[in-house]
Design a protein around this motif. Structure first.
Motif, PDB file in Angstrom:
ATOM      1  N   TYR A  96      52.800  27.459  38.195  1.00  0.00           N
ATOM      2  CA  TYR A  96      51.791  28.453  38.558  1.00  0.00           C
ATOM      3  C   TYR A  96      51.021  28.911  37.321  1.00  0.00           C
ATOM      4  N   SER A  97      51.714  29.093  36.216  1.00  0.00           N
ATOM      5  CA  SER A  97      51.077  29.603  34.992  1.00  0.00           C
ATOM      6  C   SER A  97      50.008  28.643  34.455  1.00  0.00           C
ATOM      7  N   LEU A  98      50.164  27.354  34.706  1.00  0.00           N
ATOM      8  CA  LEU A  98      49.166  26.383  34.253  1.00  0.00           C
ATOM      9  C   LEU A  98      47.833  26.541  34.978  1.00  0.00           C
ATOM     10  N   PRO A 101      44.379  29.919  34.514  1.00  0.00           N
ATOM     11  CA  PRO A 101      43.009  29.808  33.969  1.00  0.00           C
ATOM     12  C   PRO A 101      42.007  29.271  34.998  1.00  0.00           C
ATOM     13  N   LEU A 102      42.459  28.382  35.878  1.00  0.00           N
ATOM     14  CA  LEU A 102      41.586  27.896  36.952  1.00  0.00           C
ATOM     15  C   LEU A 102      41.184  29.044  37.867  1.00  0.00           C
ATOM     16  N   LEU A 105      38.516  31.091  36.179  1.00  0.00           N
ATOM     17  CA  LEU A 105      37.224  30.414  36.302  1.00  0.00           C
ATOM     18  C   LEU A 105      36.631  30.621  37.695  1.00  0.00           C
ATOM     19  N   TRP A 106      37.494  30.543  38.718  1.00  0.00           N
ATOM     20  CA  TRP A 106      37.027  30.738  40.087  1.00  0.00           C
ATOM     21  C   TRP A 106      36.492  32.151  40.282  1.00  0.00           C
ATOM     22  N   LYS A 107      37.179  33.150  39.705  1.00  0.00           N
ATOM     23  CA  LYS A 107      36.708  34.541  39.828  1.00  0.00           C
ATOM     24  C   LYS A 107      35.324  34.690  39.183  1.00  0.00           C
ATOM     25  N   GLN A 108      35.135  34.059  38.030  1.00  0.00           N
ATOM     26  CA  GLN A 108      33.822  34.112  37.364  1.00  0.00           C
ATOM     27  C   GLN A 108      32.753  33.429  38.226  1.00  0.00           C
ATOM     28  N   TYR A 109      33.116  32.327  38.841  1.00  0.00           N
ATOM     29  CA  TYR A 109      32.199  31.594  39.724  1.00  0.00           C
ATOM     30  C   TYR A 109      31.766  32.472  40.900  1.00  0.00           C
ATOM     31  N   ASP A 134      32.977  27.106  46.792  1.00  0.00           N
ATOM     32  CA  ASP A 134      34.113  26.244  46.478  1.00  0.00           C
ATOM     33  C   ASP A 134      35.356  27.115  46.330  1.00  0.00           C
ATOM     34  N   LEU A 135      36.467  26.708  46.922  1.00  0.00           N
ATOM     35  CA  LEU A 135      37.681  27.525  46.909  1.00  0.00           C
ATOM     36  C   LEU A 135      38.733  27.045  45.910  1.00  0.00           C
ATOM     37  N   HIS A 136      38.481  25.975  45.173  1.00  0.00           N
ATOM     38  CA  HIS A 136      39.467  25.489  44.205  1.00  0.00           C
ATOM     39  C   HIS A 136      39.695  26.551  43.144  1.00  0.00           C
ATOM     40  N   GLY A 137      40.920  27.039  43.055  1.00  0.00           N
ATOM     41  CA  GLY A 137      41.260  28.088  42.092  1.00  0.00           C
ATOM     42  C   GLY A 137      41.393  29.455  42.731  1.00  0.00           C
ATOM     43  N   ALA A 138      41.062  29.568  44.004  1.00  0.00           N
ATOM     44  CA  ALA A 138      41.171  30.862  44.694  1.00  0.00           C
ATOM     45  C   ALA A 138      42.624  31.126  45.066  1.00  0.00           C
TER      46      ALA A 138
END
Length: 177
Positions: A96-98, A101-102, A105-109, A134-138
């Motif tokens: 999960y910790s890896l 950061p994704l 990035l998603w929150k910034q997007y 795009d939901l990748h990282g949500a």
């Protein structure tokens, strides 16, 4: 005609136009072939008469080039991708910790996506933008599923296919739903 067409360049002109000197016979053969291609409907005598009197507008003539078929490199088939395990996440990378950061990035997007929306924007417009997002990282939670064991699972969305979401949970488990 020869004095008009075959006038030799001076050394200065040859350097200026980047022209190489040729033998007179080669130059004459080239000019005759060029004129024959450029003015195919005129006889040799009519061509010489035209050149003596005035400037000539040459017809546009090109050789038809055969179109070479470009071989498009086709991507891998679905079976080849499965065999190569391109989309599989290795067990040592299922942490999960890896993927935090994704998520950042998603929150910034999403912030950037919603920043373009003004407070007086119609709800339908907001809904349309969020549906296309795009939901990748949500971080998502499963609220409804045919399999009751999936309900309540929360994690970061890693992969999305036609029928399956792959989510990494806080317990470092990869779930395919």
């Amino acid at each position: 005609m020869k004095s008009v067409i075959y006038r030799a360049f001076s050394q200065k002109e040859a350097k200026e136009y980047d022209v190489q000197h040729q033998e007179a016979s080669q130059a004459e053969a080239f000019v005759r072939a060029f004129l024959k291609r450029s003015m195919p409907h005129m006889s040799q005598q009519a061509c010489e008469d035209q050149l003596q009197r005035k400037a000539v507008v040459l017809e546009y003539f090109t050789r038809r080039k055969r179109k070479e078929k470009k071989k498009k490199s086709k991507g891998l088939s679905a079976r080849q991708r499965r065999d190569l395990r391109l989309f599989d996440i290795k067990p040592e990378q299922q942490r999960y910790s890896l993927f935090l950061p994704l998520h950042e990035l998603w929150k910034q997007y999403i912030r950037d996506l919603c920043n373009g929306l003004k407070p007086d924007t119609q709800p339908q417009m907001i809904q349309a933008k969020l549906l296309k997002a795009d939901l990748h990282g949500a971080i998502i939670s499963v609220t409804k599923s045919k399999c009751p064991s999936y309900v309540g699972v929360t994690g970061i969305l890693l992969q999305e296919t036609k029928h399956v979401f792959k989510i990494i949970t806080k317990e470092d488990r990869l779930k395919g739903m």
